[in-house]
Motif scaffolding. Structure first.
Motif, PDB file in Angstrom:
ATOM      1  N   ASP A 197      67.417  68.357   4.151  1.00 13.43           N
ATOM      2  CA  ASP A 197      66.557  69.372   4.744  1.00 13.43           C
ATOM      3  C   ASP A 197      65.393  68.681   5.465  1.00 13.43           C
ATOM      4  O   ASP A 197      64.283  68.592   4.959  1.00 13.43           O
ATOM      5  CB  ASP A 197      66.055  70.298   3.625  1.00 13.43           C
ATOM      6  CG  ASP A 197      65.314  71.485   4.183  1.00 13.43           C
ATOM      7  OD1 ASP A 197      65.217  71.607   5.426  1.00 13.43           O
ATOM      8  OD2 ASP A 197      64.811  72.283   3.377  1.00 13.43           O
ATOM      9  N   ILE A 198      65.702  68.182   6.656  1.00 14.75           N
ATOM     10  CA  ILE A 198      64.702  67.497   7.480  1.00 14.75           C
ATOM     11  C   ILE A 198      64.835  68.046   8.905  1.00 14.75           C
ATOM     12  O   ILE A 198      65.867  68.625   9.235  1.00 14.75           O
ATOM     13  CB  ILE A 198      64.924  65.956   7.492  1.00 14.75           C
ATOM     14  CG1 ILE A 198      66.391  65.629   7.818  1.00 14.75           C
ATOM     15  CG2 ILE A 198      64.522  65.330   6.156  1.00 14.75           C
ATOM     16  CD1 ILE A 198      66.685  64.145   7.946  1.00 14.75           C
ATOM     17  N   ILE A 257      57.274  67.555  11.490  1.00  9.70           N
ATOM     18  CA  ILE A 257      58.033  66.968  12.588  1.00  9.70           C
ATOM     19  C   ILE A 257      58.538  65.588  12.166  1.00  9.70           C
ATOM     20  O   ILE A 257      57.974  64.944  11.281  1.00  9.70           O
ATOM     21  CB  ILE A 257      57.229  66.882  13.909  1.00  9.70           C
ATOM     22  CG1 ILE A 257      55.996  65.988  13.756  1.00  9.70           C
ATOM     23  CG2 ILE A 257      56.848  68.264  14.400  1.00  9.70           C
ATOM     24  CD1 ILE A 257      55.330  65.628  15.068  1.00  9.70           C
ATOM     25  N   ARG A 258      59.630  65.185  12.807  1.00 14.15           N
ATOM     26  CA  ARG A 258      60.270  63.909  12.498  1.00 14.15           C
ATOM     27  C   ARG A 258      60.183  63.023  13.734  1.00 14.15           C
ATOM     28  O   ARG A 258      60.661  63.400  14.801  1.00 14.15           O
ATOM     29  CB  ARG A 258      61.729  64.180  12.154  1.00 14.15           C
ATOM     30  CG  ARG A 258      62.633  62.972  11.965  1.00 14.15           C
ATOM     31  CD  ARG A 258      64.040  63.514  11.742  1.00 14.15           C
ATOM     32  NE  ARG A 258      65.044  62.524  11.447  1.00 14.15           N
ATOM     33  CZ  ARG A 258      66.350  62.833  11.344  1.00 14.15           C
ATOM     34  NH1 ARG A 258      66.771  64.090  11.513  1.00 14.15           N
ATOM     35  NH2 ARG A 258      67.233  61.891  11.069  1.00 14.15           N
ATOM     36  N   ILE A 309      59.766  58.830  10.520  1.00 19.31           N
ATOM     37  CA  ILE A 309      58.694  59.354   9.676  1.00 19.31           C
ATOM     38  C   ILE A 309      58.615  60.873   9.795  1.00 19.31           C
ATOM     39  O   ILE A 309      58.965  61.446  10.823  1.00 19.31           O
ATOM     40  CB  ILE A 309      57.317  58.724  10.013  1.00 19.31           C
ATOM     41  CG1 ILE A 309      56.891  59.029  11.452  1.00 19.31           C
ATOM     42  CG2 ILE A 309      57.340  57.211   9.792  1.00 19.31           C
ATOM     43  CD1 ILE A 309      55.444  58.634  11.745  1.00 19.31           C
ATOM     44  N   LEU A 310      58.164  61.489   8.708  1.00 16.98           N
ATOM     45  CA  LEU A 310      57.902  62.928   8.712  1.00 16.98           C
ATOM     46  C   LEU A 310      56.400  63.134   8.665  1.00 16.98           C
ATOM     47  O   LEU A 310      55.701  62.517   7.856  1.00 16.98           O
ATOM     48  CB  LEU A 310      58.546  63.599   7.493  1.00 16.98           C
ATOM     49  CG  LEU A 310      60.069  63.524   7.369  1.00 16.98           C
ATOM     50  CD1 LEU A 310      60.524  64.282   6.116  1.00 16.98           C
ATOM     51  CD2 LEU A 310      60.766  64.069   8.603  1.00 16.98           C
ATOM     52  N   LEU A 311      55.912  63.990   9.553  1.00 21.30           N
ATOM     53  CA  LEU A 311      54.489  64.290   9.611  1.00 21.30           C
ATOM     54  C   LEU A 311      54.319  65.794   9.419  1.00 21.30           C
ATOM     55  O   LEU A 311      54.902  66.591  10.161  1.00 21.30           O
ATOM     56  CB  LEU A 311      53.928  63.848  10.969  1.00 21.30           C
ATOM     57  CG  LEU A 311      52.466  64.185  11.267  1.00 21.30           C
ATOM     58  CD1 LEU A 311      51.510  63.432  10.350  1.00 21.30           C
ATOM     59  CD2 LEU A 311      52.133  63.873  12.736  1.00 21.30           C
ATOM     60  N   ASP A 312      53.533  66.179   8.432  1.00 20.23           N
ATOM     61  CA  ASP A 312      53.326  67.597   8.124  1.00 20.23           C
ATOM     62  C   ASP A 312      52.144  68.132   8.927  1.00 20.23           C
ATOM     63  O   ASP A 312      51.007  67.712   8.711  1.00 20.23           O
ATOM     64  CB  ASP A 312      53.066  67.742   6.620  1.00 20.23           C
ATOM     65  CG  ASP A 312      52.760  69.177   6.232  1.00 20.23           C
ATOM     66  OD1 ASP A 312      52.927  70.081   7.084  1.00 20.23           O
ATOM     67  OD2 ASP A 312      52.350  69.388   5.073  1.00 20.23           O
ATOM     68  N   ILE A 346      59.235  68.286   2.240  1.00 23.69           N
ATOM     69  CA  ILE A 346      59.426  66.849   2.424  1.00 23.69           C
ATOM     70  C   ILE A 346      60.363  66.407   1.302  1.00 23.69           C
ATOM     71  O   ILE A 346      59.979  66.431   0.134  1.00 23.69           O
ATOM     72  CB  ILE A 346      58.091  66.062   2.285  1.00 23.69           C
ATOM     73  CG1 ILE A 346      57.004  66.620   3.204  1.00 23.69           C
ATOM     74  CG2 ILE A 346      58.314  64.565   2.483  1.00 23.69           C
ATOM     75  CD1 ILE A 346      57.052  66.168   4.641  1.00 23.69           C
ATOM     76  N   PRO A 347      61.583  66.047   1.627  1.00 22.89           N
ATOM     77  CA  PRO A 347      62.494  65.643   0.554  1.00 22.89           C
ATOM     78  C   PRO A 347      62.012  64.358  -0.090  1.00 22.89           C
ATOM     79  O   PRO A 347      61.420  63.509   0.573  1.00 22.89           O
ATOM     80  CB  PRO A 347      63.828  65.414   1.277  1.00 22.89           C
ATOM     81  CG  PRO A 347      63.471  65.192   2.702  1.00 22.89           C
ATOM     82  CD  PRO A 347      62.174  65.899   2.965  1.00 22.89           C
ATOM     83  N   ASN A 348      62.241  64.236  -1.377  1.00 23.84           N
ATOM     84  CA  ASN A 348      61.903  62.993  -2.048  1.00 23.84           C
ATOM     85  C   ASN A 348      63.118  62.071  -2.037  1.00 23.84           C
ATOM     86  O   ASN A 348      63.147  61.068  -1.344  1.00 23.84           O
ATOM     87  CB  ASN A 348      61.396  63.265  -3.470  1.00 23.84           C
ATOM     88  CG  ASN A 348      61.084  61.967  -4.181  1.00 23.84           C
ATOM     89  OD1 ASN A 348      60.606  61.023  -3.557  1.00 23.84           O
ATOM     90  ND2 ASN A 348      61.365  61.918  -5.468  1.00 23.84           N
TER      91      ASN A 348
END
Ligand code: C2O
Ligand code: CU
Ligand code: CU
Length: 493
Positions: A197-198, A257-258, A309-312, A346-348
């Motif tokens: 889930d990204i 966003i990725r 990277i994922l940025l919230d 944000i998946p771990n």
């Protein structure tokens, strides 16, 4: 420490420095470049060159084969013209366009064919950086594509989801061809990347981010002329571009966003962070997803390295902005232009990576990077296409100990060669880093890697296992070092 240093090379270097510096000050392209080295962020010109471009999003290359499990792509290597600075045109190179190339996206298991047409007046190659394919398909210096000919590599995708890239690899010409614009991203997707889930909306919340640096002449062109600093440390520009644009603006919703970051620069290393000191999460390294996401607020990326990277952005409102930076310097403005109704997630855990069993190591090899300027070498040798430096066996686990013994050699008066980190890259494989200077590497270096930064005096231990055959390269990915010969060849049988 090995010392393969000869006194006459001191004289050669001093002479070269003298000539280089005279030439350097005689041109006006150097502008306010300071001492080179790992970073020269303090000299970036970006803030003088705001031009409010939207972030260009490369096209996704059309797959010409409708059959499921098969893919076929056309790439044309061509001349182009690019307006990096409005009103000024620069001569550039591109794949299917003026600058950079389309994103090639394939699935694990796909049988892929690519038709690469070279419409340049000079030879080139297309190397699939990070891809595990037999050496004849790898696009290294042995697979030169002559002008007006077509190279047709074909291979089956045999590795997990990852953000890889492609670029030329012609002996002694890589630096120039990449600098002029030849580079593109290559995505592999698999069941895991689909399942997670990204963000997956290409160009919307799953964004290709190719970061490079340039030195513009007064006429807006990007001549590739090496001065002595460049020969020593690699070509370091004074202006950063993203997907070909200076200080671009990215419009997004206030959601996660990725960013798929590629350091596509010849020599510069970046220290990425965001203007609000935002935390972000690295989910993938060079060869695919990490075991678990790694929280950070600062990420260093050497030439050729990738990071997803994922940025919230969920705490931002429409109208807010946050900037992507290198150190204190602004590289890209992220504009929040729409409200999102997506939930923040944000998946771990990301993927199960099986660790190698160190007891299965059958051999240990050492790679010592040393020398400076035009004399940079690995194990005292410079690249020779007719010489095989190492021989390996298919599917055997090996330990590679890579060290950087670039000398300081007491030339501090020049103030520029105290530190020469080298990003070490290996073709045909994704490896694991097990030790950095005797210590466990940081979490974000514990996944699959194909390039690893090795600082002055550092020693890094890798575990490598090859599943593809043929004659491959290992080299420093500072392209001017590679072009000077900081490269060797190994045969996998
Ligand atoms: Cu990205 Cu041998 O290179
Ligand atoms: Cu490579
Ligand atoms: Cu190097």
């Amino acid at each position: 420490m090995k010392n393969n240093f000869k006194w006459y090379s001191v004289i050669a270097i001093l002479l070269a420095l003298l000539i280089g510096y005279v030439g350097f000050y005689a041109t006006d392209i150097g502008r306010n470049l300071g001492g080179a080295g790992r970073r020269t962020t303090e000299t970036l010109n970006n803030n003088q060159l705001e031009n409010g471009n939207k972030l260009p999003i490369p096209v996704l290359l059309e797959d010409k084969n409708p059959t499921e499990g098969k893919a076929e792509f056309d790439l044309n290597v061509q001349y182009g013209e690019t307006e990096f600075i409005s009103g000024y045109k620069a001569d550039t190179l591109g794949y299917n366009g003026n600058y950079l190339g389309p994103v090639i996206r394939v699935n694990k298991g796909d049988e892929v064919k690519i038709n690469v047409n070279n419409s340049l007046d000079e030879s080139t190659t297309v190397h699939w950086h990070g891809l595990e394919v037999d050496a004849e398909m790898d696009g290294g210096p042995h697979q030169a594509i002559l002008p007006n000919t077509v190279w047709k590599p074909h291979f089956t995708i045999d590795q997990p989801a990852a953000t890889l890239w492609y670029h030329p690899h012609l002996l002694h010409k890589t630096g120039e061809q990449v600098y002029k614009g030849l580079a593109g991203l290559f995505y592999i997707e698999d069941e895991n990347s689909e399942r997670l889930d990204i963000p997956k909306d290409y160009g919307v919340n799953d964004l290709p981010i190719v970061v490079q640096d340039k030195r513009f002449s007064n006429d807006g062109s990007i001549p590739y002329q090496l001065n002595m600093n460049d020969l020593m440390n690699g070509y370091i520009g004074d202006t950063v571009i993203i997907n070909g644009a200076i200080n671009p603006i990215l419009d997004v919703k206030n959601e996660v966003i990725r960013l798929r970051l590629l350091n596509g620069s010849n020599a510069r290393t970046y220290d990425f962070n965001f203007s609000d000191n935002n935390d972000f999460y690295q989910i993938a390294s060079d060869g695919g997803f990490l075991k678990a996401s790694v929280k950070m607020n600062n990420l260093s990326l050497a030439p050729a390295e990738r990071a997803e990277i994922l940025l919230d952005l969920s705490t931002y409102n429409v109208g807010d902005t946050v900037t992507l930076r290198d150190g204190n310097y602004k590289l890209m403005t992220i504009n929040i232009t729409e409200n999102s109704n997506k939930e923040v997630f944000i998946p771990n855990e990301l993927v199960n990576i099986e660790d190698y069993n160190q007891e299965e190591v059958v051999r240990s090899r050492e790679f010592v990077m040393s020398g400076m300027g035009p004399m940079v070498n690995i194990n005292g040798k410079q690249m020779n296409m007719d010489r095989i430096d190492e021989k390996l066996k298919l599917n055997e686990l090996e330990e590679w100990i890579v060290s950087n013994e670039t000398m300081g050699m007491g030339m501090g008066m020049m103030g520029m060669m105290n530190s020469t980190p080298h990003p070490f890259h290996v073709h045909g494989v994704q490896f694991r880093i097990i030790e950095r200077d005797g210590k466990t590497p940081p979490l974000n270096e514990q996944g699959w890697k194909d390039t690893v930064m090795i600082d002055n005096g550092e020693e890094v231990k890798l575990l490598v296992k090859f599943s593809k055959k043929g004659l491959f390269m290992y080299h420093c990915h500072i392209l001017e070092h590679e072009d000077s010969g900081m490269m060797g060849q190994f045969l996998v049988e």
